[in-house]
Each structure stands twice: as C-alpha cells, then as structure tokens.
Design an enzyme around this catalytic site. Sequence first.
Site, PDB file in Angstrom:
ATOM      1  N   GLY A   1       5.371  12.368  -0.279  1.00 19.44           N
ATOM      2  CA  GLY A   1       6.368  11.551   0.412  1.00 19.44           C
ATOM      3  C   GLY A   1       7.022  10.563  -0.541  1.00 19.44           C
ATOM      4  O   GLY A   1       8.230  10.296  -0.453  1.00 19.44           O
TER       5      GLY A   1
ATOM      6  N   ARG B   1      -6.542  12.216   1.998  1.00 13.56           N
ATOM      7  CA  ARG B   1      -7.300  11.021   2.390  1.00 13.56           C
ATOM      8  C   ARG B   1      -8.229  11.302   3.575  1.00 13.56           C
ATOM      9  O   ARG B   1      -9.277  10.687   3.696  1.00 13.56           O
ATOM     10  CB  ARG B   1      -6.362   9.854   2.683  1.00 13.56           C
ATOM     11  CG  ARG B   1      -5.545   9.461   1.450  1.00 13.56           C
ATOM     12  CD  ARG B   1      -5.029   8.053   1.494  1.00 13.56           C
ATOM     13  NE  ARG B   1      -3.934   7.891   0.558  1.00 13.56           N
ATOM     14  CZ  ARG B   1      -4.053   7.747  -0.767  1.00 13.56           C
ATOM     15  NH1 ARG B   1      -5.250   7.724  -1.322  1.00 13.56           N
ATOM     16  NH2 ARG B   1      -3.004   7.621  -1.531  1.00 13.56           N
TER      17      ARG B   1
ATOM     18  N   ARG C   1      -2.763  10.931  11.051  1.00 11.14           N
ATOM     19  CA  ARG C   1      -4.088  10.422  10.662  1.00 11.14           C
ATOM     20  C   ARG C   1      -4.840   9.758  11.813  1.00 11.14           C
ATOM     21  O   ARG C   1      -6.060   9.605  11.722  1.00 11.14           O
ATOM     22  CB  ARG C   1      -3.957   9.470   9.465  1.00 11.14           C
ATOM     23  CG  ARG C   1      -3.601  10.232   8.188  1.00 11.14           C
ATOM     24  CD  ARG C   1      -3.481   9.341   6.972  1.00 11.14           C
ATOM     25  NE  ARG C   1      -3.311  10.170   5.777  1.00 11.14           N
ATOM     26  CZ  ARG C   1      -2.887   9.725   4.597  1.00 11.14           C
ATOM     27  NH1 ARG C   1      -2.589   8.443   4.442  1.00 11.14           N
ATOM     28  NH2 ARG C   1      -2.777  10.540   3.574  1.00 11.14           N
TER      29      ARG C   1
ATOM     30  N   ARG D   1       6.239   5.651 -10.003  1.00  7.70           N
ATOM     31  CA  ARG D   1       7.320   4.734 -10.406  1.00  7.70           C
ATOM     32  C   ARG D   1       7.461   4.667 -11.920  1.00  7.70           C
ATOM     33  O   ARG D   1       8.558   4.484 -12.446  1.00  7.70           O
ATOM     34  CB  ARG D   1       7.054   3.343  -9.809  1.00  7.70           C
ATOM     35  CG  ARG D   1       7.306   3.317  -8.282  1.00  7.70           C
ATOM     36  CD  ARG D   1       6.564   2.180  -7.633  1.00  7.70           C
ATOM     37  NE  ARG D   1       6.913   1.970  -6.224  1.00  7.70           N
ATOM     38  CZ  ARG D   1       6.405   2.667  -5.201  1.00  7.70           C
ATOM     39  NH1 ARG D   1       5.529   3.655  -5.436  1.00  7.70           N
ATOM     40  NH2 ARG D   1       6.764   2.403  -3.960  1.00  7.70           N
TER      41      ARG D   1
ATOM     42  N   ASP E   1      -3.011   3.120   3.786  1.00  6.73           N
ATOM     43  CA  ASP E   1      -3.632   4.375   3.343  1.00  6.73           C
ATOM     44  C   ASP E   1      -5.160   4.336   3.461  1.00  6.73           C
ATOM     45  O   ASP E   1      -5.811   5.375   3.350  1.00  6.73           O
ATOM     46  CB  ASP E   1      -3.245   4.676   1.891  1.00  6.73           C
ATOM     47  CG  ASP E   1      -1.769   5.033   1.774  1.00  6.73           C
ATOM     48  OD1 ASP E   1      -1.160   5.404   2.791  1.00  6.73           O
ATOM     49  OD2 ASP E   1      -1.232   4.949   0.650  1.00  6.73           O
TER      50      ASP E   1
HETATM   51  C1  S3P Z   1       3.721   4.478  -0.811  1.00  2.29           C
HETATM   52  C2  S3P Z   1       3.990   3.784   0.336  1.00  2.29           C
HETATM   53  C3  S3P Z   1       3.266   3.999   1.599  1.00  2.29           C
HETATM   54  C4  S3P Z   1       1.957   4.753   1.377  1.00  2.29           C
HETATM   55  C5  S3P Z   1       2.114   5.911   0.454  1.00  2.29           C
HETATM   56  C6  S3P Z   1       2.638   5.468  -0.895  1.00  2.29           C
HETATM   57  C7  S3P Z   1       4.523   4.191  -2.019  1.00  2.29           C
HETATM   58  O1  S3P Z   1       4.041   4.780   2.469  1.00  2.29           O
HETATM   59  O2  S3P Z   1       1.431   5.179   2.613  1.00  2.29           O
HETATM   60  O3  S3P Z   1       0.890   6.578   0.265  1.00  2.29           O
HETATM   61  O4  S3P Z   1       4.126   4.586  -3.127  1.00  2.29           O
HETATM   62  O5  S3P Z   1       5.563   3.536  -1.880  1.00  2.29           O
HETATM   63  P1  S3P Z   1       5.200   4.155   3.387  1.00  2.29           P
HETATM   64  O6  S3P Z   1       6.237   3.613   2.516  1.00  2.29           O
HETATM   65  O7  S3P Z   1       5.702   5.319   4.193  1.00  2.29           O
HETATM   66  O8  S3P Z   1       4.574   3.105   4.230  1.00  2.29           O
END
Ligand code: S3P
Length: 423
Positions: free
Chosen positions: A91, A383, A341, A24, A310
């Site tokens: 992601g 992880r 997971r 971010r 996580d």
């Molecule tokens: C994250 C949100 C989570 C987390 C990921 C990082 C983020 O995922 O599992 O490792 O930085 O916003 P989700 O938004 O899919 O729950």
Amino acid sequence: MQVHPCGPLRGVITVPGDKSISHRAVMLGALANGTTHITGFLMGEDCLSTIDCFRKMGVEIEIGEDEVVVEGVGLHGLSAPEETLYTGNSGTTTRLLCGILAGQSFSSTLSGDASIQKRPMGRVIKPLREMGASIEGKSDNYCPLHLYPSELCGIEYRLPVASAQLKSAILLAGLYAEGQTTVIEPAPSRDHTERMFRALGVEVETHGNTIVLEPPEDLHAVDIAVPGDISSAAFFLVAGAVIPGSELTIQNVGVNPTRSGILDVLRDMGADIVEGNFRDGAEPVCDLTVKHSGLHGVEIGGAIIPRLIDELPVIAVAAAFAEGETVIRDAAELKVKESNRIAAMVTELKKAGVDVEETDDGMIIRGGRQPHGASFETYKDHRIAMSLAVLALAAEGGSRIDEPEVVSISYPGFFDTLNRLGG
Ligand code: S3P
C-alpha cells in the site's frame, strides 16, 4: 507450519529495518541530486517492490551486502516506464508513488496483487485531482490506476482519515506543484516523510496537525541509516511480556513518537519495558528490554490509534493474555489493510478459545482465560501471521499456521529469530 508452545524467550536481537522509512529512502533518494547510501534497508518484498518500480523509471539502484545505493536522477529525471509499475502487496508503494507520478510529464499505470486491488485508492485520487492531476482508477477507487501528464497546483487539504500514506502522497505531489501544499490531519500519523524531506533540504513545517510544504528547486542526497522497525519489534515485545520467564532486548529500534503507541499501551497494561541507549538523529532510536509480567486490560482509542495502527493485531494477542477487558475502538482503518484485520483477528482468536467480540470500529477482548492452540489462517497478511505465531507460542498445545511465508513482506527472518530465542 507447526508451532509448539515454548518456554521463556531470552536473548538480544535486532529486527529488520523500518518498512516505512526504507520505502521513503528509495523514493526520495531517486528524486534527489546525488547518490544516497542506505544502511539498515529492509529487504522485505514490499520494499523490493518500491526498488523495482523506480528501476523501471530509469533509476540505478544497487543492492549490496550492507547497503542499498540509489543514484538520484533529480526531481524531473524519472523516465517513462515501459510497462505497468507493479507494487505487489504494498500500500505504501502504491499510494506514495501515485503522488510522485501525478507530477510527471509522462503517463504511467500502477497496480499490485489481489489485496492491493481491493484497497481504497479514492482517498488519494480525490486530493490529487484537486491539485490538477489526471488520474483514472477502476470504479474511481481501485487499482489499476492510470496517470497522465498534468500541471499541479498546491492545495489545502483536510484528510478524512489519519493516514500517513495519504498525507505523504499529497506532500510528494506537492514537490511538483505551483505554490504551497497544506495538509491537515485529524490526528498525527507517522511523520517519516516530513523528517526525510527536511534532511534533504525541503522546507516543510508542522504546526500541530497542519503540515505545510514549499515546493523546492531540488532535493540534496544524504545518506540514510534506517532504524529497526518498531512494528516488527512489537511481536517480540508482546511475546516477551506474555511468556513466563522471558527477558529480551531488541537493539536499535526506531521510537519516533508517531510510531511508539505500542510502548504506551503495553506499559498501561502492566508490561515491564525499559528503554536504554537512546540516540536522537533524523529518527530517534533506542534499545528496548522487555520482561514477562502480568498484564491487565485497557481501553485503546482516539489519537493513539494512528501511533499503533499496525500493532493492533498483536496488541489483541496481548489482550487475550491480560486479565479483564480490553476495548479497541476508532480503528475502522484496520478493515482496509492487507486484510480486514478486525475480522481476521476476531475469527482466529475465537479459534484459540478467546472471548472476543467484533465491533464496528474495533473489538472487545475479555482476557485471562488461557488460550489453546488451533489451526490458524493468515489471510495472506504478514502481520496477522506473526501475531498468530506469538499467540501459538504462548498458547496451550500445538498449533498450525497456514502460509507462514507471507511474513517475508516485512520480516523475512522472523521464524529464524523466534527459534533462536527459544521459540
Ligand atoms: C504507512 C502508513 C500506515 C501503515 C502502513 C505504512 C506508511 O498506513 O498502516 O503499514 O508507511 O506511510 P495508512 O497511511 O493507511 O494509515
């Protein structure tokens, strides 16, 4: 990699910067007016993917010894990338960037590695389309995603899952929308985007599970100190709790309440964890000291799940060493992370002789029987690899872990730190 069981883990460590906050900081720094100095930035592969994507859109980002410097181009200053924006295994990069790209006046394509291409993107496509975005994805749910210029308007959107990535994608698109954007979460997920928005002068209000964003004229750059990642500290918290004689301090860990569910659960299990040197800024930070203690099983479900999503793989390891039954439920989201997971941990814990059962939305672990070493698979998931390393250290007999280098996604020096502590 061979892993041998170890004696007590003792010492004082720091863990790398928070992954969510590092992403971010680059994204909002790029969209701000002015220069952002980021200290404590996580030099993991995921965050480097974010830097790479913004460089491809004309943002100057310098990686120095102690800081990352982002020369903001302003909300409307990104330029059209000449090639596909490659998000690697990340992601967070993929989904948050999708929100930003939806509001641009140029077309773009986003894609990542084999794991990213299997992760659901329909959850982001749907609300962004409701805002007016023009997006196409493979089977409407997968990368590559193609985004085309369009005018956005604010919406009120009820999230089907508690996901900070989804919430953040909508809020980031909201920066470019006409009118307010409102997101309603089923349970609070990590709020780093909202906190950073406020620090950069964006009007965003949170009332219970509802977040309301007013589109700003611009964002003002501020320097950002990224705290240590509690998701990385988690491996040492569990190792310290289950390996007899251990006593470890992890300094400068981010303990944002939307992320600190692991502290609540480990304490419920009987872990001895003390918080010291608490400091409150844009993100709360403290030092955590963990000592070995006997653990017992607990039930984990409901609103705490997004606060420790996580950490569930390593919590499953803690449960294997705890007396009695641990039930993890309401955690179906774990199936769509970097790997499935739930399936991964159930399979690997079984190899170590743990009594564990997979359920639709979690697992049941009957702990207390000493796990033994085995030949473990990481599923190319950072992880899972680190959770299995903790399992192997505390197990009886040697283990093997395939592809341990996947840890560099979020924690490049993980094995060095473990060795330094006596692992
Ligand atoms: C994250 C949100 C989570 C987390 C990921 C990082 C983020 O995922 O599992 O490792 O930085 O916003 P989700 O938004 O899919 O729950």
